[in-house]
Motif scaffolding. Structure first.
Motif, PDB file in Angstrom:
ATOM      1  N   LYS A 253       0.868  -1.059  -0.033  1.00 54.94           N
ATOM      2  CA  LYS A 253       0.057  -0.020  -0.039  1.00 54.94           C
ATOM      3  C   LYS A 253       0.855   1.290  -0.005  1.00 54.94           C
ATOM      4  CE  LYS A 253      -4.001  -2.213   2.295  1.00 54.94           C
ATOM      5  NZ  LYS A 253      -4.933  -2.052   3.714  1.00 54.94           N
ATOM      6  N   ALA A 254       2.124   1.197  -0.078  1.00 55.85           N
ATOM      7  CA  ALA A 254       3.135   2.375  -0.321  1.00 55.85           C
ATOM      8  C   ALA A 254       2.634   3.261  -1.694  1.00 55.85           C
ATOM      9  CB  ALA A 254       4.587   1.815  -0.596  1.00 55.85           C
ATOM     10  N   LYS A 255       3.070   4.495  -1.479  1.00 52.21           N
ATOM     11  CA  LYS A 255       2.915   5.467  -2.575  1.00 52.21           C
ATOM     12  C   LYS A 255       4.315   5.468  -3.047  1.00 52.21           C
ATOM     13  CE  LYS A 255      -1.109   6.465  -0.868  1.00 52.21           C
ATOM     14  NZ  LYS A 255      -2.485   6.249  -1.654  1.00 52.21           N
ATOM     15  N   VAL A 256       4.224   6.256  -4.408  1.00 54.36           N
ATOM     16  CA  VAL A 256       5.409   6.361  -5.206  1.00 54.36           C
ATOM     17  C   VAL A 256       5.465   7.784  -5.552  1.00 54.36           C
ATOM     18  CG1 VAL A 256       6.411   5.638  -7.463  1.00 54.36           C
ATOM     19  CG2 VAL A 256       5.381   4.109  -6.261  1.00 54.36           C
ATOM     20  N   ALA A 257       6.666   8.545  -5.484  1.00 58.67           N
ATOM     21  CA  ALA A 257       6.904   9.849  -5.709  1.00 58.67           C
ATOM     22  C   ALA A 257       8.281   9.835  -6.385  1.00 58.67           C
ATOM     23  CB  ALA A 257       6.770  10.964  -4.714  1.00 58.67           C
ATOM     24  N   THR A 258       8.456  10.826  -7.343  1.00 58.92           N
ATOM     25  CA  THR A 258       9.707  10.657  -8.121  1.00 58.92           C
ATOM     26  C   THR A 258      10.263  12.014  -8.458  1.00 58.92           C
ATOM     27  OG1 THR A 258      10.722   9.370 -10.102  1.00 58.92           O
ATOM     28  CG2 THR A 258       8.619  10.707 -10.424  1.00 58.92           C
ATOM     29  N   PHE A 259      11.732  11.917  -8.962  1.00 64.46           N
ATOM     30  CA  PHE A 259      12.405  12.890  -9.671  1.00 64.46           C
ATOM     31  C   PHE A 259      12.213  12.766 -11.046  1.00 64.46           C
ATOM     32  CE2 PHE A 259      14.301  12.978  -5.711  1.00 64.46           C
ATOM     33  CZ  PHE A 259      14.799  14.232  -5.413  1.00 64.46           C
ATOM     34  N   ASP A 260      12.073  13.704 -11.870  1.00 65.95           N
ATOM     35  CA  ASP A 260      12.065  13.816 -13.166  1.00 65.95           C
ATOM     36  C   ASP A 260      10.748  13.416 -13.881  1.00 65.95           C
ATOM     37  OD1 ASP A 260      14.660  14.746 -13.304  1.00 65.95           O
ATOM     38  OD2 ASP A 260      15.540  12.818 -13.437  1.00 65.95           O
ATOM     39  N   LEU A 261      10.583  13.875 -15.001  1.00 65.48           N
ATOM     40  CA  LEU A 261       9.211  13.684 -15.909  1.00 65.48           C
ATOM     41  C   LEU A 261       9.255  12.977 -17.065  1.00 65.48           C
ATOM     42  CD1 LEU A 261       7.856  16.965 -15.562  1.00 65.48           C
ATOM     43  CD2 LEU A 261       7.352  15.289 -13.902  1.00 65.48           C
ATOM     44  N   ASN A 262       8.380  12.370 -17.747  1.00 63.20           N
ATOM     45  CA  ASN A 262       8.054  12.150 -19.285  1.00 63.20           C
ATOM     46  C   ASN A 262       6.727  12.507 -19.461  1.00 63.20           C
ATOM     47  OD1 ASN A 262       6.992   9.657 -18.636  1.00 63.20           O
ATOM     48  ND2 ASN A 262       8.752   8.762 -19.141  1.00 63.20           N
ATOM     49  N   LYS A 263       6.097  12.225 -20.609  1.00 62.78           N
ATOM     50  CA  LYS A 263       4.656  12.395 -21.012  1.00 62.78           C
ATOM     51  C   LYS A 263       3.781  11.335 -19.985  1.00 62.78           C
ATOM     52  CE  LYS A 263       3.442  10.612 -24.793  1.00 62.78           C
ATOM     53  NZ  LYS A 263       3.179  10.475 -26.363  1.00 62.78           N
ATOM     54  N   ASP A 264       4.433  10.095 -20.092  1.00 59.63           N
ATOM     55  CA  ASP A 264       3.534   9.015 -19.232  1.00 59.63           C
ATOM     56  C   ASP A 264       3.624   9.416 -17.637  1.00 59.63           C
ATOM     57  OD1 ASP A 264       2.850   7.759 -21.744  1.00 59.63           O
ATOM     58  OD2 ASP A 264       4.820   6.390 -21.478  1.00 59.63           O
ATOM     59  N   LEU A 265       4.553   9.865 -17.248  1.00 58.32           N
ATOM     60  CA  LEU A 265       4.596  10.200 -15.928  1.00 58.32           C
ATOM     61  C   LEU A 265       3.611  11.029 -15.653  1.00 58.32           C
ATOM     62  CD1 LEU A 265       5.960  11.991 -13.229  1.00 58.32           C
ATOM     63  CD2 LEU A 265       6.203   9.334 -13.245  1.00 58.32           C
ATOM     64  N   VAL A 266       3.825  12.351 -16.386  1.00 57.98           N
ATOM     65  CA  VAL A 266       2.949  13.470 -16.102  1.00 57.98           C
ATOM     66  C   VAL A 266       1.284  13.016 -15.835  1.00 57.98           C
ATOM     67  CG1 VAL A 266       1.837  15.473 -16.797  1.00 57.98           C
ATOM     68  CG2 VAL A 266       4.236  15.196 -17.031  1.00 57.98           C
ATOM     69  N   SER A 267       0.956  12.060 -17.120  1.00 55.48           N
ATOM     70  CA  SER A 267      -0.149  11.339 -16.879  1.00 55.48           C
ATOM     71  C   SER A 267      -0.623  10.435 -15.571  1.00 55.48           C
ATOM     72  CB  SER A 267      -0.408  10.496 -18.076  1.00 55.48           C
ATOM     73  OG  SER A 267      -1.789   9.717 -18.461  1.00 55.48           O
TER      74      SER A 267
END
Length: 334
Positions: A253-267
Motif C-alpha cells: 500500500k506504499a505510495k510512489v513519488a519521483t524525480f524527473d518527468l516524461n509524458k507518461d509520468l505526467v499522465s
C-alpha cells in the motif's frame, strides 16, 4: 546553496527566446553520436556558424535525454550552431567522446559530469586548447573545481531535502530511495538530501536501471521483505512507472513519488498513480547550455559570473498543477 538571482533572471530571459526557436524532434535517447543540429532550419542569429559538442552520460533508451537534446537543438537552430551530440553511460567512454570533440576543434563543449573524476583531465585539455566548457545536469558540486565556465541544473542535495520535506507533510514514515546507477553523483546526492530532509526512516536500494524487469523484481522483493515501507522514491520517470507495477506485485500500500518527468509520468500524476514529481527542466538545461556557449563566443557573457550555478529546479509537479505541464509534455518538451 544560494541562488544567484541575476543568473536566474538571465535563464528566464533566455527561456523566453526558446519559445520562438525551431525545435527538432529527437530520436531514441542514448545514441552514440549524431549531428543533431545539422538538419535544423537556419537560425535567427547572423553570427558566424559555430560548432558545439554536447557530450552526456545518457543510457540507451532513456527518454529523459530526448528532452535535453530538444532544448539543445532549439538553441542551436536559433544561434546558427552546428550541434554534435554524443553520449555514453561509461565515464571513460564519455571522456573519450569529449577528447574527440577537442580533436575536432569545436567552438564549445557542453557536458555532464556524473563521474567528475573522469572528466577532470579532458576538461583541462579543452581549456588549454582554448575551448570553453560548460556543465549541465550533473556535477553541480564539481563544475568549478573542474574548471568549467558555468553550470546549468539542479542542486540535487537541496532538491532531495525539499523532497523529504514534502514527504513529511504527507505523513510518510519509511521511505525507500531507489538508485538506478550506483556512484552517479547526482543520484546519490538526491537520496542523501532526502535522508537529510525526511524525518522518517530512509533505506537505499540499488537497481540496474538498464534492465527494467530486474528493477521491477528487485523493488517487489524489497517491498515484500519489509511491509513497513510506505513510500517509494524513484529518481527517474521510467523507474517510477515500473515501481507502480512492483507495488501491485508485492501487494503493498506504499505510495510512489519521483524525480524527473516524461509524458507518461505526467499522465500518472494527473491520475494519482504517482503522488508527485520533481522537475529539473531538462529541456531548459539543454537550451541554456548551448545558448550560453553562443553568448560567450559572441559577447563574452557567462551566467553566474563563473561562481554560481544557474538553477533550473526543483519544481514540484502535483495533481493540482499537472494539467498545465501536460500540454508541454505531450509535445515532448517537459
Amino acid at each position: 546553496m544560494h541562488r544567484n538571482h541575476r543568473a536566474v533572471a538571465v535563464a528566464a530571459t533566455v527561456l523566453a527566446g526558446a519559445l520562438f526557436a525551431t525545435s527538432c524532434s529527437s530520436s531514441s535517447g542514448g545514441k552514440k553520436s549524431e549531428q543533431g543540429g545539422s538538419d535544423a532550419s537556419a537560425g535567427k542569429a547572423t553570427t558566424p556558424r559555430m560548432t558545439v559538442a554536447m557530450v552526456t552520460h545518457a543510457s540507451p533508451g532513456d527518454t529523459f535525454w530526448d528532452l535535453i537534446r530538444k532544448g539543445a537543438q532549439a538553441a542551436a537552430a536559433k544561434d546558427n550552431i552546428k550541434l554534435v551530440y554524443s553520449s555514453d553511460p561509461s565515464a571513460g567512454n564519455q571522456a573519450n567522446l569529449v577528447q574527440n570533440a577537442i580533436d575536432q576543434k569545436v567552438d564549445g563543449i557542453a557536458l555532464t559530469a556524473a563521474k567528475p573524476d573522469a572528466m577532470k583531465d579532458v576538461v583541462a585539455k579543452a581549456t588549454t586548447a582554448g575551448i570553453p566548457v560548460v556543465g549541465f545536469n550533473s556535477g553541480v558540486s564539481d563544475w568549478k573545481k573542474l574548471g568549467m565556465l558555468e553550470y546549468f541544473g539542479q542542486d540535487e542535495n537541496i532538491a532531495g531535502q525539499a523532497f523529504g520535506g514534502r514527504l513529511n507533510q504527507l505523513g510518510a514514515k519509511h521511505a525507500l530511495c531507489v538508485i538506478q546507477e550506483q556512484g552517479q553523483v547526482a543520484l546519490e546526492a538526491r537520496c542523501a538530501g532526502l535522508k537529510k530532509g525526511f524525518t522518517g526512516k530512509t533505506d537505499i536500494l540499488y537497481v540496474n536501471g538498464t534492465d527494467m524487469p530486474s528493477v521491477k523484481s528487485t523493488i517487489t522483493a524489497k517491498l515484500k521483505q519489509d511491509s513497513t515501507i510506505d513510500q517509494v522514491v524513484t529518481l527517474g520517470a521510467p523507474i517510477a512507472l515500473t515501481a507502480v507495477q512492483s507495488l501491485t506485485d508485492a501487494g503493498s500500500k506504499a505510495k510512489v513519488a519521483t524525480f524527473d518527468l516524461n509524458k507518461d509520468l505526467v499522465s500518472a500524476v494527473q491520475k494519482g498513480t504517482i503522488e508527485f514529481a520533481v522537475d529539473q527542466q531538462p529541456y531548459l538545461q539543454g537550451y541554456l547550455a548551448v545558448d550560453a556557449l553562443w553568448l560567450y563566443k559572441t559577447n563574452g557573457n557567462f551566467s553566474g559570473g563563473s561562481t554560481a550555478p544557474v538553477l533550473t529546479g526543483p519544481a514540484f509537479i502535483t495533481k493540482d498543477n499537472a494539467d498545465a505541464v501536460a500540454q508541454f509534455a505531450t509535445k515532448g518538451t517537459r
